[in-house]
Motif scaffolding. Structure first.
Motif, PDB file in Angstrom:
ATOM      1  N   LEU A 102      -6.792 -56.634  -5.979  1.00  0.00           N
ATOM      2  CA  LEU A 102      -6.734 -55.213  -5.630  1.00  0.00           C
ATOM      3  C   LEU A 102      -5.337 -54.813  -5.158  1.00  0.00           C
ATOM      4  CD1 LEU A 102      -8.232 -52.546  -5.281  1.00  0.00           C
ATOM      5  CD2 LEU A 102      -8.903 -53.299  -2.985  1.00  0.00           C
ATOM      6  N   ASN A 103      -4.707 -55.671  -4.381  1.00  0.00           N
ATOM      7  CA  ASN A 103      -3.348 -55.380  -3.902  1.00  0.00           C
ATOM      8  C   ASN A 103      -2.351 -55.333  -5.048  1.00  0.00           C
ATOM      9  OD1 ASN A 103      -4.210 -55.224  -1.232  1.00  0.00           O
ATOM     10  ND2 ASN A 103      -3.813 -57.409  -0.850  1.00  0.00           N
ATOM     11  N   ARG A 104      -2.519 -56.245  -5.999  1.00  0.00           N
ATOM     12  CA  ARG A 104      -1.639 -56.231  -7.163  1.00  0.00           C
ATOM     13  C   ARG A 104      -1.829 -54.965  -7.988  1.00  0.00           C
ATOM     14  NH1 ARG A 104      -2.175 -62.469  -9.444  1.00  0.00           N
ATOM     15  NH2 ARG A 104      -1.117 -63.500  -7.671  1.00  0.00           N
ATOM     16  N   ALA A 105      -3.078 -54.543  -8.131  1.00  0.00           N
ATOM     17  CA  ALA A 105      -3.352 -53.325  -8.904  1.00  0.00           C
ATOM     18  C   ALA A 105      -2.763 -52.098  -8.222  1.00  0.00           C
ATOM     19  CB  ALA A 105      -4.865 -53.157  -9.093  1.00  0.00           C
ATOM     20  N   ARG A 106      -2.811 -52.074  -6.893  1.00  0.00           N
ATOM     21  CA  ARG A 106      -2.265 -50.924  -6.171  1.00  0.00           C
ATOM     22  C   ARG A 106      -0.739 -50.890  -6.208  1.00  0.00           C
ATOM     23  NH1 ARG A 106      -6.002 -50.865  -0.634  1.00  0.00           N
ATOM     24  NH2 ARG A 106      -7.912 -50.084  -1.646  1.00  0.00           N
ATOM     25  N   SER A 107      -0.106 -52.033  -6.218  1.00  0.00           N
ATOM     26  CA  SER A 107       1.356 -52.083  -6.192  1.00  0.00           C
ATOM     27  C   SER A 107       1.980 -52.003  -7.574  1.00  0.00           C
ATOM     28  CB  SER A 107       1.825 -53.373  -5.514  1.00  0.00           C
ATOM     29  OG  SER A 107       1.349 -54.517  -6.193  1.00  0.00           O
ATOM     30  N   ALA A 108       1.179 -52.188  -8.637  1.00  0.00           N
ATOM     31  CA  ALA A 108       1.735 -52.176  -9.990  1.00  0.00           C
ATOM     32  C   ALA A 108       2.425 -50.860 -10.338  1.00  0.00           C
ATOM     33  CB  ALA A 108       0.632 -52.501 -11.007  1.00  0.00           C
ATOM     34  N   PRO A 109       1.846 -49.680 -10.042  1.00  0.00           N
ATOM     35  CA  PRO A 109       2.545 -48.425 -10.388  1.00  0.00           C
ATOM     36  C   PRO A 109       3.911 -48.303  -9.738  1.00  0.00           C
ATOM     37  CG  PRO A 109       0.242 -47.995  -9.859  1.00  0.00           C
ATOM     38  CD  PRO A 109       0.511 -49.408  -9.480  1.00  0.00           C
ATOM     39  N   TYR A 110       4.060 -48.827  -8.524  1.00  0.00           N
ATOM     40  CA  TYR A 110       5.349 -48.712  -7.836  1.00  0.00           C
ATOM     41  C   TYR A 110       6.425 -49.561  -8.520  1.00  0.00           C
ATOM     42  CZ  TYR A 110       2.507 -46.565  -4.198  1.00  0.00           C
ATOM     43  OH  TYR A 110       1.648 -45.745  -3.519  1.00  0.00           O
ATOM     44  N   PRO A 133      12.429 -48.584 -11.478  1.00  0.00           N
ATOM     45  CA  PRO A 133      13.670 -48.304 -12.228  1.00  0.00           C
ATOM     46  C   PRO A 133      14.032 -46.824 -12.249  1.00  0.00           C
ATOM     47  CG  PRO A 133      12.272 -49.836 -13.426  1.00  0.00           C
ATOM     48  CD  PRO A 133      11.448 -49.316 -12.306  1.00  0.00           C
ATOM     49  N   ALA A 134      13.035 -45.963 -12.474  1.00  0.00           N
ATOM     50  CA  ALA A 134      13.309 -44.523 -12.496  1.00  0.00           C
ATOM     51  C   ALA A 134      13.745 -44.030 -11.116  1.00  0.00           C
ATOM     52  CB  ALA A 134      12.074 -43.759 -12.962  1.00  0.00           C
ATOM     53  N   THR A 135      13.157 -44.570 -10.079  1.00  0.00           N
ATOM     54  CA  THR A 135      13.538 -44.170  -8.725  1.00  0.00           C
ATOM     55  C   THR A 135      14.977 -44.569  -8.410  1.00  0.00           C
ATOM     56  OG1 THR A 135      11.233 -44.456  -8.025  1.00  0.00           O
ATOM     57  CG2 THR A 135      12.905 -44.347  -6.297  1.00  0.00           C
ATOM     58  N   ILE A 136      15.364 -45.764  -8.828  1.00  0.00           N
ATOM     59  CA  ILE A 136      16.737 -46.217  -8.590  1.00  0.00           C
ATOM     60  C   ILE A 136      17.731 -45.345  -9.350  1.00  0.00           C
ATOM     61  CG2 ILE A 136      18.334 -48.124  -8.924  1.00  0.00           C
ATOM     62  CD1 ILE A 136      16.008 -50.030  -8.471  1.00  0.00           C
ATOM     63  N   LEU A 137      17.436 -45.049 -10.610  1.00  0.00           N
ATOM     64  CA  LEU A 137      18.325 -44.199 -11.392  1.00  0.00           C
ATOM     65  C   LEU A 137      18.400 -42.786 -10.807  1.00  0.00           C
ATOM     66  CD1 LEU A 137      17.344 -45.275 -15.027  1.00  0.00           C
ATOM     67  CD2 LEU A 137      19.403 -45.894 -13.746  1.00  0.00           C
ATOM     68  N   PHE A 138      17.265 -42.270 -10.348  1.00  0.00           N
ATOM     69  CA  PHE A 138      17.251 -40.937  -9.735  1.00  0.00           C
ATOM     70  C   PHE A 138      18.115 -40.910  -8.484  1.00  0.00           C
ATOM     71  CE2 PHE A 138      15.492 -37.963  -6.635  1.00  0.00           C
ATOM     72  CZ  PHE A 138      15.484 -36.781  -7.356  1.00  0.00           C
ATOM     73  N   ALA A 139      18.012 -41.952  -7.685  1.00  0.00           N
ATOM     74  CA  ALA A 139      18.792 -42.000  -6.448  1.00  0.00           C
ATOM     75  C   ALA A 139      20.284 -42.138  -6.718  1.00  0.00           C
ATOM     76  CB  ALA A 139      18.302 -43.151  -5.570  1.00  0.00           C
ATOM     77  N   LEU A 140      20.646 -42.946  -7.725  1.00  0.00           N
ATOM     78  CA  LEU A 140      22.061 -43.202  -7.991  1.00  0.00           C
ATOM     79  C   LEU A 140      22.753 -42.031  -8.679  1.00  0.00           C
ATOM     80  CD1 LEU A 140      22.022 -46.939  -9.151  1.00  0.00           C
ATOM     81  CD2 LEU A 140      22.804 -46.030  -6.972  1.00  0.00           C
TER      82      LEU A 140
END
Length: 324
Positions: A25-33, A38-45
């Motif tokens: 369950l923890n793996r399933a919840r963390s998979a979307p993040y 990658p998109a979050t890092i590119l957005f921030a940079l």
């Protein structure tokens, strides 16, 4: 040996032990993040960090001591809202904003009107060679803005333009489109020529999504093609019209390539003809990057406020129509 080896597979912590339901369950919840990382890092940079740096620059200025020579003679200090005050009271920026408003008053209605007209014509049942026509209308959008402005700029020059040659042979007046009021028409023509195809594709795609049963019901009721277009097609593609209007407003406020490219061809285009040209002039010509950052932040805020206000008004209208 065989039984002992089989029993060892069920021991807790063995290599082939199944993970617990909590771990799964923890793996399933963390998979979307992990997918969003990658998109979050590119957005921030490439988006958030430059915006933050521009805001930081706009709140500082360079303080010069004496002649500005030697180490420590030029120091970056806190300026607060001083750069914003100077930008808002700058007559060049205000004049550029007025010019952009006049430019947008021509570009937006003409471009969207033509895009809607072409989309309705291509959606008609009797149209021929629709794919070729659609590609021909969209093709100018694929040409870079600088290339399009340079192309039209030479067509506007009386000495090299074939249009002026034809007008001269016919004995007709030859207006100078690069001087005075006609300059707005010349710049608007470049934007309309390049942007109509994209907006047409957006509206045409929305028209293709309308169910065929709607058209059949209108035909059974005796509606003419013109009545179907006005009373059915246009209201049903209203969200696409809102979207294209939203994009057109943003592009108008950020006009830069067309006047910058035409500037070497005429003296009517100043170095601060549009607000973004003023930003470029302050940052790379005058070397005042702090004032340029403040002006850029102001332009971004104006764009954000206008976009938010327009979208909110459009959503309110859609809710009122849905309530009816």
């Amino acid at each position: 040996m065989t039984s002992a080896r089989r029993r060892s597979y069920g021991v807790k912590g063995a290599p082939y032990a199944h993970p617990s339901p909590t771990t799964t369950l923890n793996r399933a919840r963390s998979a979307p993040y992990f997918f969003l990382l990658p998109a979050t890092i590119l957005f921030a940079l490439f988006f958030a960090l430059p915006i933050g740096y521009a805001i930081w620059l706009s709140l500082h200025k360079v303080q010069v001591k004496g002649l500005g020579l030697g180490s420590g003679a030029r120091k970056e200090v806190w300026a607060g809202l001083e750069n914003y005050t100077d930008s808002l009271t700058d007559s060049e920026l205000l004049d550029g904003a007025l010019r952009v408003l006049g430019y947008g008053a021509i570009v937006v209605p003409v471009m969207l009107g033509l895009a809607l007209l072409f989309a309705l014509m291509l959606d008609a049942d009797r149209v021929r060679l629709a794919p070729v026509t659609r590609l021909a209308i969209f093709l100018p959008y694929a040409i870079p803005g600088v290339v399009a402005a340079m192309l039209w700029g030479f067509l506007y020059l009386p000495d090299v333009s074939p249009f002026y040659f034809v007008l001269d042979r016919l004995g007709m007046p030859q207006p100078d489109l690069l001087d005075g009021g006609p300059l707005y028409i010349a710049l608007s023509n470049i934007a309309v020529w390049g942007g109509t195809g994209f907006n047409m594709i957006v509206i045409y795609t929305a028209l293709q999504a309308i169910p065929a049963e709607v058209y059949e019901a209108a035909e059974l009721d005796g509606a003419t093609p013109l009545q179907t277009a006005i009373r059915i097609k246009i209201p049903m593609v209203a969200p696409s019209l809102v979207l294209t209007f939203f994009f057109s407003i943003i592009a108008t406020l950020q006009v830069f390539s067309e006047p910058t490219t035409l500037k070497p061809l005429t003296n009517s285009v100043s170095t601060t003809w549009s607000p973004l040209m003023k930003v470029y002039q302050d940052a790379f010509r005058k070397g005042d990057i702090h004032s340029a950052a403040a002006t850029a932040v102001i332009i971004a805020l104006v764009t954000l406020v206008l976009s938010f206000g327009f979208l909110r008004a459009a959503n309110s209208r859609n809710k009122q129509e849905a309530a009816r």
